[in-house]
Design an enzyme around this catalytic site. Structure first.
Site, PDB file in Angstrom:
ATOM      1  N   THR A 110       0.876  -1.182   0.000  1.00 36.88           N
ATOM      2  CA  THR A 110       0.000   0.000   0.000  1.00 36.88           C
ATOM      3  C   THR A 110       0.907   1.224   0.000  1.00 36.88           C
ATOM      4  OG1 THR A 110      -1.560  -1.233   1.362  1.00 36.88           O
ATOM      5  CG2 THR A 110      -1.909   1.133   1.204  1.00 36.88           C
ATOM      6  N   LYS A 136      -7.629   1.299  -2.433  1.00 33.36           N
ATOM      7  CA  LYS A 136      -7.059   0.859  -1.158  1.00 33.36           C
ATOM      8  C   LYS A 136      -6.943   2.039  -0.176  1.00 33.36           C
ATOM      9  CE  LYS A 136      -4.823  -1.653   1.806  1.00 33.36           C
ATOM     10  NZ  LYS A 136      -5.559  -2.555   2.674  1.00 33.36           N
ATOM     11  N   LYS A 183       0.498   5.502   8.412  1.00 34.18           N
ATOM     12  CA  LYS A 183       1.124   5.808   7.108  1.00 34.18           C
ATOM     13  C   LYS A 183       0.042   5.984   6.037  1.00 34.18           C
ATOM     14  CE  LYS A 183       2.021   2.126   4.923  1.00 34.18           C
ATOM     15  NZ  LYS A 183       1.530   1.217   3.917  1.00 34.18           N
TER      16      LYS A 183
END
Ligand SMILES: NC(=O)c1ccc[n+]([C@@H]2O[C@H](COP(=O)([O-])OP(=O)(O)OC[C@H]3O[C@@H](n4cnc5c(N)ncnc54)[C@H](OP(=O)(O)O)[C@@H]3O)[C@@H](O)[C@H]2O)c1
Length: 293
Positions: A104, A178, A246
């Protein structure tokens, strides 16, 4: 003769043998692929040797003679280092190979990585939804985008890893979707942590809140499961807080570039960074409860 030709099995390199990369490599071994693994901390890769994986000492060594290469590393910088740094994998890949980027990394890094691959090898953006347990069972949801001509070639590999592959039309939409899904996950987790805090401060048993949610349309299976872990203070990592944080940062970057605000994400990021500074970075996202007060 290539390794693939020697064994008759399809060669796959997996770069990044962390919480997600390890079960992905195991799924591929169980499905009969010829798997070579590389990890910066070599011991984690070596643990897979007993299960039949070859262990490479460098990304370039892992990449030679494979049909597919998977990157499953922390973020865009880590992926770029493994692909183009000293002994990077990209230059060692055959022109027929396909680089499947499953980490990701957000929107901007996906664009950058696709440009690195451009004209050298095929590139598929394929982040996954689901944590280590679904990965172990080969039940990830794969959010894939890339050249449609590659889809039939990728099907056996994706079938080994996921229960469903969602093919998306625009290149980079895998990481876009995502990012959006993980923004939703973050809001749910923080909402649950704060609501448990409120229930407790009002003298209510948080179990009552969770049981009521479980029987109501207001409940979400994910949030309720995280709530139960929060109440038990069970922070066994499925999805570590530092990854969730993150991803929240990448969502804020994307929102900024598109001129919109994400006030909830901004607020939770501050609190989660505080939890990380108190040592909860490698704990599950359920550790969001530690900053609820
Ligand atoms: N965990 C989940 O539930 C989940 C679910 C879906 C997606 N994801 C995403 O999948 C990716 C991997 O997650 P994970 O949970 O497997 O993470 P992880 O367990 O923390 O593993 C991270 C991997 O990246 C490597 N790495 C980090 N920085 C590096 C660098 N500069 N150079 C080379 N290697 C580097 C680590 O190597 P070392 O072992 O040497 O540190 C390790 O192999 C992330 O993008 C994450 O957001 C995670």
């Amino acid at each position: 003769m290539t390794d693939q030709a020697k064994t008759g099995r399809t060669g796959v390199a997996v770069l990044g043998i962390g919480v997600m990369g390890a079960p992905i490599a195991r799924d591929l071994l169980h499905a009969g692929f010829d798997v070579t693994v590389w990890n910066r901390t070599k011991e984690k890769a070596e643990a897979l040797a007993a299960q039949g994986a070859s262990v490479a000492s460098a990304p370039s060594e892992a990449a030679s003679d494979v049909e597919f290469l998977i990157t499953m590393l922390t973020d865009g910088a880590a992926v770029e280092a493994a692909m183009t740094g000293p002994e990077g994998a990209l230059a060692a890949l055959s022109p027929d190979a396909v680089w499947i980027q499953m980490s990701t990394v957000g929107v901007a890094a996906t664009q950058r990585l696709a440009e690195l691959a451009d004209k050298r090898v095929g590139f598929v953006d394929a982040p996954v939804s689901g944590s280590s347990e679904p990965a172990e069972r080969g039940e990830l949801l794969i959010l894939a985008s890339g050249n449609p001509a590659l889809r039939p070639r990728l099907r056996p590999l994706f079938d080994a890893l996921g229960h469903r592959t969602l093919w998306l039309d625009r290149p980079g939409d895998g990481n876009r979707l995502k990012l959006v899904l993980n923004n939703w996950l973050a809001v749910l987790a923080e909402g649950m942590a704060e609501t448990i805090g409120l229930a407790t401060s009002l003298g209510l048993d948080p179990g009552l809140l969770l049981d009521t949610l479980a029987e109501s349309q207001l409940g979400s299976a994910y949030a309720t499961a995280k709530g139960r872990a929060m109440v038990k203070r069970d922070f066994t990592p499925g999805f570590p807080l530092h990854h969730a944080c993150k991803d929240a940062a990448r969502a804020l970057d994307a929102a900024d570039r598109h001129g919109i605000e994400l006030p909830l994400t901004e607020a939770l990021s501050k609190r989660w960074n505080e939890a990380i500074s108190l040592g909860h970075g490698n704990d599950d996202v359920a550790a969001a409860i530690t900053t609820a007060r």
